[in-house]
Write a protein that holds these residues in place. Structure first.
Motif, PDB file in Angstrom:
ATOM      1  N   ARG A   1     -50.228  42.834 119.774  1.00 24.52           N
ATOM      2  CA  ARG A   1     -50.918  43.056 121.606  1.00 24.52           C
ATOM      3  C   ARG A   1     -49.649  42.147 123.272  1.00 24.52           C
ATOM      4  N   ALA A   2     -49.273  40.745 121.655  1.00 20.53           N
ATOM      5  CA  ALA A   2     -48.213  40.587 122.457  1.00 20.53           C
ATOM      6  C   ALA A   2     -46.634  40.702 122.830  1.00 20.53           C
ATOM      7  N   LEU A   3     -46.425  42.163 121.500  1.00 23.39           N
ATOM      8  CA  LEU A   3     -45.283  42.692 122.043  1.00 23.39           C
ATOM      9  C   LEU A   3     -45.983  43.764 122.943  1.00 23.39           C
ATOM     10  N   ILE A   4     -46.443  43.597 122.976  1.00 22.39           N
ATOM     11  CA  ILE A   4     -47.283  45.300 124.014  1.00 22.39           C
ATOM     12  C   ILE A   4     -47.252  44.688 125.659  1.00 22.39           C
ATOM     13  N   ALA A   5     -47.860  43.785 125.582  1.00 25.15           N
ATOM     14  CA  ALA A   5     -47.859  43.286 126.686  1.00 25.15           C
ATOM     15  C   ALA A   5     -45.954  42.805 127.232  1.00 25.15           C
ATOM     16  N   VAL A   6     -45.200  41.723 126.216  1.00 30.23           N
ATOM     17  CA  VAL A   6     -43.661  41.771 126.726  1.00 30.23           C
ATOM     18  C   VAL A   6     -42.585  43.042 127.122  1.00 30.23           C
ATOM     19  N   ARG A   7     -42.950  44.518 126.055  1.00 30.42           N
ATOM     20  CA  ARG A   7     -42.615  45.313 126.617  1.00 30.42           C
ATOM     21  C   ARG A   7     -43.198  46.024 128.236  1.00 30.42           C
ATOM     22  N   SER A   8     -44.504  45.719 128.535  1.00 29.97           N
ATOM     23  CA  SER A   8     -44.675  45.912 129.628  1.00 29.97           C
ATOM     24  C   SER A   8     -44.155  45.424 130.922  1.00 29.97           C
ATOM     25  N   LEU A   9     -44.094  43.827 130.493  1.00 29.33           N
ATOM     26  CA  LEU A   9     -43.688  43.186 131.400  1.00 29.33           C
ATOM     27  C   LEU A   9     -42.108  42.816 131.860  1.00 29.33           C
ATOM     28  N   VAL A  10     -41.420  43.430 130.866  1.00 30.59           N
ATOM     29  CA  VAL A  10     -39.810  43.764 130.941  1.00 30.59           C
ATOM     30  C   VAL A  10     -39.809  45.365 131.601  1.00 30.59           C
ATOM     31  N   ALA A  11     -41.086  45.952 131.257  1.00 29.64           N
ATOM     32  CA  ALA A  11     -40.434  47.680 131.774  1.00 29.64           C
ATOM     33  C   ALA A  11     -40.436  47.061 133.628  1.00 29.64           C
ATOM     34  N   ALA A  12     -41.929  46.407 134.253  1.00 27.07           N
ATOM     35  CA  ALA A  12     -42.566  46.301 135.279  1.00 27.07           C
ATOM     36  C   ALA A  12     -41.360  45.142 136.080  1.00 27.07           C
ATOM     37  N   ARG A  13     -40.414  44.662 135.277  1.00 26.90           N
ATOM     38  CA  ARG A  13     -39.730  43.483 136.017  1.00 26.90           C
ATOM     39  C   ARG A  13     -39.717  41.686 136.002  1.00 26.90           C
ATOM     40  N   ARG A  14     -40.945  41.791 135.270  1.00 27.27           N
ATOM     41  CA  ARG A  14     -41.617  40.439 135.537  1.00 27.27           C
ATOM     42  C   ARG A  14     -41.105  39.691 134.191  1.00 27.27           C
ATOM     43  N   LEU A  15     -39.884  39.322 133.880  1.00 22.48           N
ATOM     44  CA  LEU A  15     -39.138  38.745 133.087  1.00 22.48           C
ATOM     45  C   LEU A  15     -39.524  37.026 132.763  1.00 22.48           C
ATOM     46  N   GLY A  16     -39.554  36.511 133.904  1.00 20.72           N
ATOM     47  CA  GLY A  16     -40.388  35.405 133.760  1.00 20.72           C
ATOM     48  C   GLY A  16     -41.575  35.125 132.633  1.00 20.72           C
TER      49      GLY A  16
END
Length: 288
Positions: free
Chosen positions: A5-20
Motif C-alpha cells: 500500500r505504501a508503494l502504491i501511495a508513493v507512485r500515486s503521489l509522485v504522479a500527482a507531483r506531491r514529492l514532499g
C-alpha cells in the motif's frame, strides 16, 4: 500488505507531483524491517523522487544501493541502472556519466533495454551541450527509435521522446516536436509516469510562446506548477516559473518577470544546474 500500500501511495503521489509527501512515506517505510526486494522498490522510489527534486547526489546513492545488492529482482536492478545514469547526468562533473553510458553500450549484450536507452540519452545530452548538434540529434532519435526496447516488450521510455522534442523545439522543428509530445505514453515506470504529468505541458508552453500565443503559454505554465509547497526546487515547477518569467517579459511586464525569477533556486544559473534544462524542457543553446 502495508508495504504494498505504501508503494502504491508513493507512485500515486509522485504522479500527482506531491514529492514532499511521497518522500515522507518512503522514508517512513524504510525505517521498518523489510525484505531486500521490498527495500529495493522503496529505494528506487527515493532515487526517482531525489532526481525530480534536483538532488542527483542522493539519487545516485539510492540507485547504487540497489545495484550493489545481489538479492534484488532483475527488474529492480534494471530500473536502478537507468536511474543511476539519470542522476550522474545531473551532477556538475559529468565525466562519470559519460564513462558509465559508454560502458553500458559497450556491454549492451548483457545489459537491459531501459539502461541502454538511458545511456544513449545521456550521450545525446552531452553532445548537445558541447555543440555537436547533428550528432546529438542522431543519438536522441536512436533513443526514441525503439531499437533499444526490444528486450522490454517494445515500450519506449517516455522521457526519451520528450528529450528529443525539447531539442527539436530549440531548433524550431515544431511539427515533429508536437508529434512526439502527443505520442501515447508507454513508459509506466515511476519516473515515466511523473514525466507524463508535467513535461508535455511545459513543452507545449514553449511551443505556444514561439507561435506568439502568450495566453495559451501562460495557462500551460500555470498547469505545470507543482501543488506541493515542499518541492520548491522540483524540476518541473522550476521550469514553469522560468517560463512564466519569460512570458511576462514578452508582455513587457518587467516587475512580474522579476517576481517569477526571484522564485527560482540560485543553482539554476550556475553549473549545478546539471540536467535541469533537458529534464524540464527549458530552452538550451549548444556550446559554440
Amino acid at each position: 500488505v502495508w508495504l504494498g500500500r505504501a508503494l502504491i501511495a508513493v507512485r500515486s503521489l509522485v504522479a500527482a507531483r506531491r514529492l514532499g509527501q511521497a518522500l515522507k512515506i518512503t522514508e517512513a517505510a524504510l525505517s521498518h524491517p523489510a525484505a531486500a526486494s521490498e527495500q529495493a522498490e522503496l529505494r528506487i522510489g527515493l532515487a526517482t523522487i531525489y532526481n525530480l527534486m534536483g538532488k542527483p547526489d542522493r539519487a545516485r546513492a539510492e540507485a547504487q544501493w540497489v545495484l550493489e545488492r545481489a538479492d534484488v529482482p532483475e527488474s529492480a536492478r534494471e530500473e536502478a541502472s537507468a536511474l543511476l545514469l539519470r542522476s550522474l547526468a545531473g551532477l556538475p562533473d559529468q565525466q562519470e556519466a559519460e564513462e558509465r553510458a559508454r560502458a553500458v553500450l559497450t556491454a549492451r549484450g548483457a545489459g537491459n533495454a531501459r539502461e541502454a536507452t538511458a545511456a544513449v540519452g545521456v550521450l545525446a545530452t552531452l553532445r548537445w551541450r558541447r555543440g555537436r548538434v547533428a550528432d546529438a540529434l542522431r543519438l536522441f532519435r536512436e533513443a526514441v527509435s525503439g531499437q533499444w526496447s526490444a528486450g522490454s516488450g517494445g515500450l519506449r521510455p517516455f522521457g526519451a521522446q520528450l528529450d528529443l522534442a525539447a531539442r527539436l523545439i530549440d531548433i524550431r522543428e515544431l511539427d515533429e516536436a508536437k508529434t512526439l509530445i502527443d505520442a501515447p505514453v508507454e513508459d509506466v515506470s515511476m519516473v515515466g509516469v511523473a514525466d507524463s504529468q508535467a513535461r508535455p505541458v511545459l513543452l507545449r508552453a514553449r511551443i505556444h510562446m514561439i507561435e506568439g500565443r502568450l495566453d495559451a503559454a501562460g495557462a500551460a505554465a500555470r498547469a505545470a506548477l507543482s501543488p506541493d509547497p515542499d518541492t520548491a526546487a522540483y524540476f518541473h515547477g522550476v521550469a514553469a516559473r522560468y517560463l512564466r518569467a519569460r512570458i511576462a517579459l514578452r508582455r513587457g511586464d518587467r516587475p512580474a518577470a522579476e517576481s517569477w525569477l526571484g522564485r527560482l533556486p540560485d543553482a539554476i544559473l550556475g553549473p549545478a544546474t546539471g540536467q535541469l534544462p533537458a529534464v524540464c524542457g527549458l530552452p538550451t543553446a549548444p556550446a559554440g
